[in-house]
Design a protein around this motif. Sequence first.
Motif, PDB file in Angstrom:
ATOM      1  N   GLY A  86       0.678  -1.382   0.050  1.00 16.29           N
ATOM      2  CA  GLY A  86      -0.119  -0.066   0.040  1.00 16.29           C
ATOM      3  C   GLY A  86       0.787   1.339   0.011  1.00 16.29           C
ATOM      4  O   GLY A  86       0.450   2.401  -0.255  1.00 16.29           O
ATOM      5  N   THR A  87       2.205   0.957  -0.028  1.00 17.01           N
ATOM      6  CA  THR A  87       2.983   2.399  -0.113  1.00 17.01           C
ATOM      7  C   THR A  87       3.419   2.658  -1.415  1.00 17.01           C
ATOM      8  O   THR A  87       3.640   1.898  -2.507  1.00 17.01           O
ATOM      9  CB  THR A  87       4.356   2.213   0.768  1.00 17.01           C
ATOM     10  OG1 THR A  87       4.915   1.277   0.363  1.00 17.01           O
ATOM     11  CG2 THR A  87       3.596   1.909   2.249  1.00 17.01           C
ATOM     12  N   GLN A  92       6.549   0.812  -6.484  1.00 17.87           N
ATOM     13  CA  GLN A  92       7.696   0.902  -7.245  1.00 17.87           C
ATOM     14  C   GLN A  92       8.527  -0.439  -7.592  1.00 17.87           C
ATOM     15  O   GLN A  92       9.082  -0.660  -8.378  1.00 17.87           O
ATOM     16  CB  GLN A  92       8.830   2.046  -6.657  1.00 17.87           C
ATOM     17  CG  GLN A  92       8.392   3.666  -6.897  1.00 17.87           C
ATOM     18  CD  GLN A  92       8.614   3.726  -8.442  1.00 17.87           C
ATOM     19  OE1 GLN A  92       9.351   3.498  -9.076  1.00 17.87           O
ATOM     20  NE2 GLN A  92       7.427   4.859  -8.918  1.00 17.87           N
ATOM     21  N   LEU A  93       8.397  -1.129  -6.510  1.00 17.26           N
ATOM     22  CA  LEU A  93       9.076  -2.466  -6.228  1.00 17.26           C
ATOM     23  C   LEU A  93       8.138  -3.192  -7.406  1.00 17.26           C
ATOM     24  O   LEU A  93       8.808  -4.073  -8.295  1.00 17.26           O
ATOM     25  CB  LEU A  93       8.863  -3.239  -5.197  1.00 17.26           C
ATOM     26  CG  LEU A  93       9.154  -4.745  -5.013  1.00 17.26           C
ATOM     27  CD1 LEU A  93      10.792  -4.980  -5.309  1.00 17.26           C
ATOM     28  CD2 LEU A  93       8.955  -5.306  -3.774  1.00 17.26           C
ATOM     29  N   TYR A  94       6.739  -3.379  -7.356  1.00 15.37           N
ATOM     30  CA  TYR A  94       6.052  -3.890  -8.241  1.00 15.37           C
ATOM     31  C   TYR A  94       6.518  -3.491  -9.776  1.00 15.37           C
ATOM     32  O   TYR A  94       6.343  -4.560 -10.584  1.00 15.37           O
ATOM     33  CB  TYR A  94       4.403  -3.680  -8.124  1.00 15.37           C
ATOM     34  CG  TYR A  94       3.593  -4.109  -6.916  1.00 15.37           C
ATOM     35  CD1 TYR A  94       4.465  -5.537  -6.609  1.00 15.37           C
ATOM     36  CD2 TYR A  94       2.899  -3.460  -6.443  1.00 15.37           C
ATOM     37  CE1 TYR A  94       3.770  -5.919  -5.304  1.00 15.37           C
ATOM     38  CE2 TYR A  94       2.364  -4.012  -5.217  1.00 15.37           C
ATOM     39  CZ  TYR A  94       2.765  -5.417  -4.652  1.00 15.37           C
ATOM     40  OH  TYR A  94       2.193  -5.935  -3.561  1.00 15.37           O
ATOM     41  N   LYS A  95       6.556  -2.251  -9.973  1.00 15.70           N
ATOM     42  CA  LYS A  95       6.743  -1.720 -11.467  1.00 15.70           C
ATOM     43  C   LYS A  95       8.066  -2.372 -11.801  1.00 15.70           C
ATOM     44  O   LYS A  95       8.045  -2.944 -12.979  1.00 15.70           O
ATOM     45  CB  LYS A  95       6.834  -0.244 -11.224  1.00 15.70           C
ATOM     46  CG  LYS A  95       7.409   0.511 -12.816  1.00 15.70           C
ATOM     47  CD  LYS A  95       7.503   1.917 -12.685  1.00 15.70           C
ATOM     48  CE  LYS A  95       8.960   2.238 -12.129  1.00 15.70           C
ATOM     49  NZ  LYS A  95       9.435   3.641 -12.200  1.00 15.70           N
ATOM     50  N   TRP A  96       9.221  -2.132 -10.859  1.00 14.85           N
ATOM     51  CA  TRP A  96      10.545  -2.794 -11.554  1.00 14.85           C
ATOM     52  C   TRP A  96      10.568  -4.596 -11.620  1.00 14.85           C
ATOM     53  O   TRP A  96      11.279  -5.055 -12.400  1.00 14.85           O
ATOM     54  CB  TRP A  96      11.771  -2.329 -10.572  1.00 14.85           C
ATOM     55  CG  TRP A  96      12.073  -0.815 -11.158  1.00 14.85           C
ATOM     56  CD1 TRP A  96      11.673   0.291 -10.141  1.00 14.85           C
ATOM     57  CD2 TRP A  96      12.585  -0.140 -12.029  1.00 14.85           C
ATOM     58  NE1 TRP A  96      12.164   1.495 -10.710  1.00 14.85           N
ATOM     59  CE2 TRP A  96      12.653   1.117 -12.161  1.00 14.85           C
ATOM     60  CE3 TRP A  96      13.315  -0.921 -13.106  1.00 14.85           C
ATOM     61  CZ2 TRP A  96      13.431   1.896 -13.117  1.00 14.85           C
ATOM     62  CZ3 TRP A  96      13.917  -0.257 -14.074  1.00 14.85           C
ATOM     63  CH2 TRP A  96      13.995   1.168 -14.020  1.00 14.85           C
ATOM     64  N   LEU A  97       9.908  -5.072 -10.826  1.00 12.00           N
ATOM     65  CA  LEU A  97       9.829  -6.598 -11.013  1.00 12.00           C
ATOM     66  C   LEU A  97       9.208  -6.867 -12.219  1.00 12.00           C
ATOM     67  O   LEU A  97       9.696  -7.596 -13.062  1.00 12.00           O
ATOM     68  CB  LEU A  97       9.181  -6.993  -9.601  1.00 12.00           C
ATOM     69  CG  LEU A  97       9.701  -7.278  -8.358  1.00 12.00           C
ATOM     70  CD1 LEU A  97       8.762  -7.897  -7.205  1.00 12.00           C
ATOM     71  CD2 LEU A  97      11.226  -8.085  -8.717  1.00 12.00           C
TER      72      LEU A  97
END
Length: 215
Positions: A86-87, A92-97
Amino acid sequence: MIQLHYYPGNASLIPHILLEELDLRFQLRYVDRSVSAQKSPEHLKLNPNGLIPVLVDGSLVLYETAAICLHLADCSPEAKLAPATGTAQRAQLYKWLAWMTNTLQSALTVYFYPERWMDEGNKAGAAELKRHAEAKIGAMLDQLDAHLASQGGDWFFGGQYSIADPYALVLCRWTRGFARPARSLPHVGPYLQRMLARPAVQRALASEKLAAPIV
């Protein structure tokens, strides 16, 4: 006990590093790609796509590298290998993964297996496709280099090591035979050396008996 079905140097190296980083008890289960063991009936029961890795944890059978990494991070929140859900940082982690698996890794697959997109025997076409894939990957490596330059820290997201780091390491490792490998870039090169210095990475590399050059 957790089981990781793996083949040395494959994408399975990513969760292998994470398991070492988390200091979890786990067992490696070798899947011999040289005899297409990933296509065997036994393995297809675990992953119907016939791919590696697969993580088995009790009744849970999980494939897709990014999913395995997120699961491991979420099961050990105290290690802080992923930001809180939720942060903005988690987004950003989801995007880069997603970028690493769907964009960079997909292009690397085209580079290493161009014949999959060609009619049988079209060696000239496969060679041309491989050349185009390497050029496309080069632009992606520039994007990765610019991202690392913007972070102002040692790791993929600056000062906090995360599941994105072993993912980036392994994909960059796969470019080691390129005319312009990831290690030659001004920010990626030092980053890879910092990654290779981590004890968990060293343990995973030693366990898989990977030969130099690592990156």
